[in-house]
Write a protein that holds these residues in place. Structure first.
Motif, PDB file in Angstrom:
ATOM      1  N   THR A  55      41.344  45.014  49.441  1.00 27.99           N
ATOM      2  CA  THR A  55      41.976  44.664  48.159  1.00 27.99           C
ATOM      3  C   THR A  55      43.498  44.825  48.319  1.00 27.99           C
ATOM      4  OG1 THR A  55      41.568  46.940  47.443  1.00 27.99           O
ATOM      5  CG2 THR A  55      39.996  45.294  46.685  1.00 27.99           C
ATOM      6  N   GLY A  56      44.095  43.895  49.030  1.00 29.05           N
ATOM      7  CA  GLY A  56      45.494  44.030  49.458  1.00 29.05           C
ATOM      8  C   GLY A  56      46.492  44.258  48.337  1.00 29.05           C
ATOM      9  N   PHE A 115      49.669  44.468  46.408  1.00 33.97           N
ATOM     10  CA  PHE A 115      51.048  44.487  46.917  1.00 33.97           C
ATOM     11  C   PHE A 115      51.142  45.267  48.233  1.00 33.97           C
ATOM     12  CE2 PHE A 115      51.651  43.484  42.449  1.00 33.97           C
ATOM     13  CZ  PHE A 115      52.564  42.440  42.529  1.00 33.97           C
ATOM     14  N   ASP A 128      49.359  50.600  49.484  1.00 31.80           N
ATOM     15  CA  ASP A 128      48.429  51.523  50.155  1.00 31.80           C
ATOM     16  C   ASP A 128      48.288  51.137  51.628  1.00 31.80           C
ATOM     17  OD1 ASP A 128      47.936  52.980  47.844  1.00 31.80           O
ATOM     18  OD2 ASP A 128      46.260  51.703  47.237  1.00 31.80           O
ATOM     19  N   CYS A 165      43.271  42.247  53.384  1.00 28.15           N
ATOM     20  CA  CYS A 165      42.714  41.005  52.820  1.00 28.15           C
ATOM     21  C   CYS A 165      43.188  40.842  51.377  1.00 28.15           C
ATOM     22  CB  CYS A 165      41.192  41.048  52.829  1.00 28.15           C
ATOM     23  SG  CYS A 165      40.543  41.235  54.492  1.00 28.15           S
ATOM     24  N   ARG A 173      42.800  37.829  48.339  1.00 31.82           N
ATOM     25  CA  ARG A 173      42.235  36.503  48.050  1.00 31.82           C
ATOM     26  C   ARG A 173      43.044  35.738  47.009  1.00 31.82           C
ATOM     27  NH1 ARG A 173      36.797  37.966  44.578  1.00 31.82           N
ATOM     28  NH2 ARG A 173      37.884  38.973  42.885  1.00 31.82           N
ATOM     29  N   LEU A 201      49.661  36.258  45.503  1.00 29.89           N
ATOM     30  CA  LEU A 201      49.878  37.580  46.087  1.00 29.89           C
ATOM     31  C   LEU A 201      49.852  37.508  47.607  1.00 29.89           C
ATOM     32  CD1 LEU A 201      47.684  39.747  43.708  1.00 29.89           C
ATOM     33  CD2 LEU A 201      50.169  39.694  43.836  1.00 29.89           C
ATOM     34  N   ALA A 217      42.364  35.798  52.287  1.00 27.23           N
ATOM     35  CA  ALA A 217      41.009  35.338  51.933  1.00 27.23           C
ATOM     36  C   ALA A 217      40.230  36.506  51.353  1.00 27.23           C
ATOM     37  CB  ALA A 217      40.301  34.824  53.189  1.00 27.23           C
ATOM     38  N   VAL A 266      37.717  39.369  51.343  1.00 24.85           N
ATOM     39  CA  VAL A 266      37.337  40.266  52.448  1.00 24.85           C
ATOM     40  C   VAL A 266      35.922  39.970  52.927  1.00 24.85           C
ATOM     41  CG1 VAL A 266      36.547  42.091  50.856  1.00 24.85           C
ATOM     42  CG2 VAL A 266      37.262  42.700  53.166  1.00 24.85           C
ATOM     43  N   ARG A 267      35.087  39.450  52.028  1.00 21.84           N
ATOM     44  CA  ARG A 267      33.694  39.220  52.406  1.00 21.84           C
ATOM     45  C   ARG A 267      33.521  38.036  53.346  1.00 21.84           C
ATOM     46  NH1 ARG A 267      31.965  40.042  46.239  1.00 21.84           N
ATOM     47  NH2 ARG A 267      33.905  38.878  46.120  1.00 21.84           N
ATOM     48  N   TYR A 289      38.566  50.109  52.975  1.00 21.58           N
ATOM     49  CA  TYR A 289      39.228  50.729  51.827  1.00 21.58           C
ATOM     50  C   TYR A 289      39.256  49.726  50.677  1.00 21.58           C
ATOM     51  CZ  TYR A 289      42.955  52.400  48.806  1.00 21.58           C
ATOM     52  OH  TYR A 289      43.674  52.802  47.708  1.00 21.58           O
ATOM     53  N   ASP A 300      40.483  49.146  46.511  1.00 22.46           N
ATOM     54  CA  ASP A 300      41.213  49.589  45.307  1.00 22.46           C
ATOM     55  C   ASP A 300      41.110  48.466  44.285  1.00 22.46           C
ATOM     56  OD1 ASP A 300      43.012  50.457  43.393  1.00 22.46           O
ATOM     57  OD2 ASP A 300      44.789  50.036  44.602  1.00 22.46           O
ATOM     58  N   PRO A 301      39.899  48.282  43.712  1.00 24.23           N
ATOM     59  CA  PRO A 301      39.719  47.140  42.813  1.00 24.23           C
ATOM     60  C   PRO A 301      40.299  47.404  41.424  1.00 24.23           C
ATOM     61  CG  PRO A 301      37.597  48.184  43.349  1.00 24.23           C
ATOM     62  CD  PRO A 301      38.692  49.094  43.830  1.00 24.23           C
ATOM     63  N   ASP A 358      39.325  39.959  37.560  1.00 22.58           N
ATOM     64  CA  ASP A 358      38.245  40.798  38.071  1.00 22.58           C
ATOM     65  C   ASP A 358      37.703  41.713  36.974  1.00 22.58           C
ATOM     66  OD1 ASP A 358      39.103  39.592  40.310  1.00 22.58           O
ATOM     67  OD2 ASP A 358      39.911  41.377  41.286  1.00 22.58           O
ATOM     68  N   LEU A 380      31.605  44.534  45.003  1.00 20.59           N
ATOM     69  CA  LEU A 380      32.421  44.635  46.220  1.00 20.59           C
ATOM     70  C   LEU A 380      32.113  45.950  46.953  1.00 20.59           C
ATOM     71  CD1 LEU A 380      34.584  43.079  47.748  1.00 20.59           C
ATOM     72  CD2 LEU A 380      36.324  44.270  46.383  1.00 20.59           C
TER      73      LEU A 380
HETATM   74  C1  SAM Z   1      44.564  46.837  42.260  1.00 21.16           C
HETATM   75  S1  SAM Z   1      45.012  45.622  43.415  1.00 21.16           S
HETATM   76  C2  SAM Z   1      45.233  46.548  44.898  1.00 21.16           C
HETATM   77  C3  SAM Z   1      46.566  47.233  45.008  1.00 21.16           C
HETATM   78  C4  SAM Z   1      46.833  47.742  46.394  1.00 21.16           C
HETATM   79  N1  SAM Z   1      45.943  48.823  46.755  1.00 21.16           N
HETATM   80  C5  SAM Z   1      48.288  48.154  46.579  1.00 21.16           C
HETATM   81  O1  SAM Z   1      48.529  49.276  47.086  1.00 21.16           O
HETATM   82  O2  SAM Z   1      49.178  47.369  46.243  1.00 21.16           O
HETATM   83  C6  SAM Z   1      43.511  44.760  43.753  1.00 21.16           C
HETATM   84  C7  SAM Z   1      43.707  43.512  44.622  1.00 21.16           C
HETATM   85  O3  SAM Z   1      42.497  43.214  45.296  1.00 21.16           O
HETATM   86  C8  SAM Z   1      42.355  41.823  45.363  1.00 21.16           C
HETATM   87  N2  SAM Z   1      40.924  41.557  45.578  1.00 21.16           N
HETATM   88  C9  SAM Z   1      39.898  41.849  44.726  1.00 21.16           C
HETATM   89  N3  SAM Z   1      38.736  41.489  45.273  1.00 21.16           N
HETATM   90  C10 SAM Z   1      39.000  40.994  46.498  1.00 21.16           C
HETATM   91  C11 SAM Z   1      38.194  40.464  47.542  1.00 21.16           C
HETATM   92  N4  SAM Z   1      36.855  40.372  47.413  1.00 21.16           N
HETATM   93  N5  SAM Z   1      38.790  40.042  48.682  1.00 21.16           N
HETATM   94  C12 SAM Z   1      40.150  40.107  48.811  1.00 21.16           C
HETATM   95  N6  SAM Z   1      40.975  40.580  47.833  1.00 21.16           N
HETATM   96  C13 SAM Z   1      40.405  41.021  46.699  1.00 21.16           C
HETATM   97  C14 SAM Z   1      42.895  41.326  44.054  1.00 21.16           C
HETATM   98  O4  SAM Z   1      43.265  39.946  44.128  1.00 21.16           O
HETATM   99  C15 SAM Z   1      44.078  42.274  43.846  1.00 21.16           C
HETATM  100  O5  SAM Z   1      45.256  41.725  44.363  1.00 21.16           O
END
Ligand code: SAM
Length: 264
Positions: A102-103, A105, A108, A122, A124, A128, A159, A161-162, A176, A178-179, A203, A211
């Motif tokens: 859950t990339g 920004f 983390d 990753c 998606r 972002l 993309a 992550v799955r 890791y 962080d949804p 989401d 996830l």
């Molecule tokens: C709360 S943010 C994460 C913040 C991140 N930990 C940081 O330090 O900036 C959640 C991110 O996960 C991405 N995301 C959610 N589900 C995903 C998936 N299945 N694959 C890739 N990205 C996903 C979302 O688009 C969103 O940008």
């Protein structure tokens, strides 16, 4: 936010018009909005690079994806006290291979890479992911040896992550997550960056729980999920233990040995 956010690219003071054109083309967004256009967000390219700026009454200021700000330098001084590093067992003799599913920004992800992890990030959401690509390239190609080295341990996959190939998952030590998710009718997250994410993402908690279930079925040694400090475990999945961070906690799910593909 429901539905697709209304977004356009604009060039601000000292911004690079070529970068703005490239982002508009890559993301299929209109360049240089007209006054009166009904937009939720502006992808503003100014002297400091690209930023996401919410529009409308009471909107917060621009949010940037960059790794050279004071907050990340401050977190660096926390070093191995960072709960996220301990939760993911990063910082041992050999570099941990982490998949950040859950990339966002990548703050983390950057902290983990600074602690020595080889981090596949990753994201998606295309806007972002484009900002992340710029931030990683700018850190990797900049003058600061620390930023160059840390960025060298980040690999972006724009993309879901799955969709990662099974070999990538089998070669990783940990996933890791962080949804984003709502709590009691309100978003759990606060702050400028999270406000921007709310514009871009749709989401919900069920998606976040799905996830986690996916991650727990992968051949990695552990899965770590970031949660607000007082929230219940995601999807009702009990972690083996949790590590408290400042406003959050990290739920750790070690995996039974038989689920882990041997990498020797
Ligand atoms: C709360 S943010 C994460 C913040 C991140 N930990 C940081 O330090 O900036 C959640 C991110 O996960 C991405 N995301 C959610 N589900 C995903 C998936 N299945 N694959 C890739 N990205 C996903 C979302 O688009 C969103 O940008």
């Amino acid at each position: 936010m429901t539905g697709t956010p209304r977004l356009a690219v604009a060039v601000g003071d000292g911004g690079d018009p070529a970068l703005a054109r490239r982002l508009a083309a890559t993301l299929a967004l209109p360049l240089l909005p007209e006054p009166g256009d009904d937009l939720d967000l502006l992808l503003l390219v100014d002297a400091a690079g690209p930023a996401l700026r919410p529009l409308g009454p009471g909107a917060s200021g621009p949010v940037r994806c960059r790794f050279d700000d004071g907050a990340l330098r401050h977190r660096r001084r926390g070093g191995h006290n960072e709960a996220i590093g301990r939760a993911l067992a990063v910082g041992g003799a050999s570099p941990a291979r982490v998949i950040d599913g859950t990339g966002g920004f990548a703050r983390d992800a950057f902290v983990l890479a600074d602690l020595g992890a080889e981090d596949t990030v990753c994201e998606r959401q295309p806007v972002l992911a484009a900002l992340l690509a710029e931030a990683i390239a700018s850190a990797a190609g900049g003058d600061d040896p620390w930023l160059r080295e840390v960025a060298g341990r980040l690999r972006l996959v724009a993309a879901d992550v799955r969709t990662l190939p099974v070999e990538t998952l089998a070669a990783a030590d940990a996933i890791y997550l962080d949804p984003m998710f709502p709590v009691a009718g309100k978003r759990a997250a606060s702050g400028k960056a999270m406000t921007v994410l709310q514009h871009l993402l749709d989401d919900d908690e069920a998606a976040a729980a799905a996830l986690v279930d996916w991650a727990l079925a992968q051949p990695v040694r552990r899965v770590v999920v970031k949660r607000p400090r007082r929230a219940p475990p995601l999807g009702g999945r009990r972690p083996s233990h949790s590590l408290p961070g400042r406003a959050v906690r990290f739920d750790v799910y070690p995996k039974p040995e038989q689920l882990i593909t041997s990498r020797e």
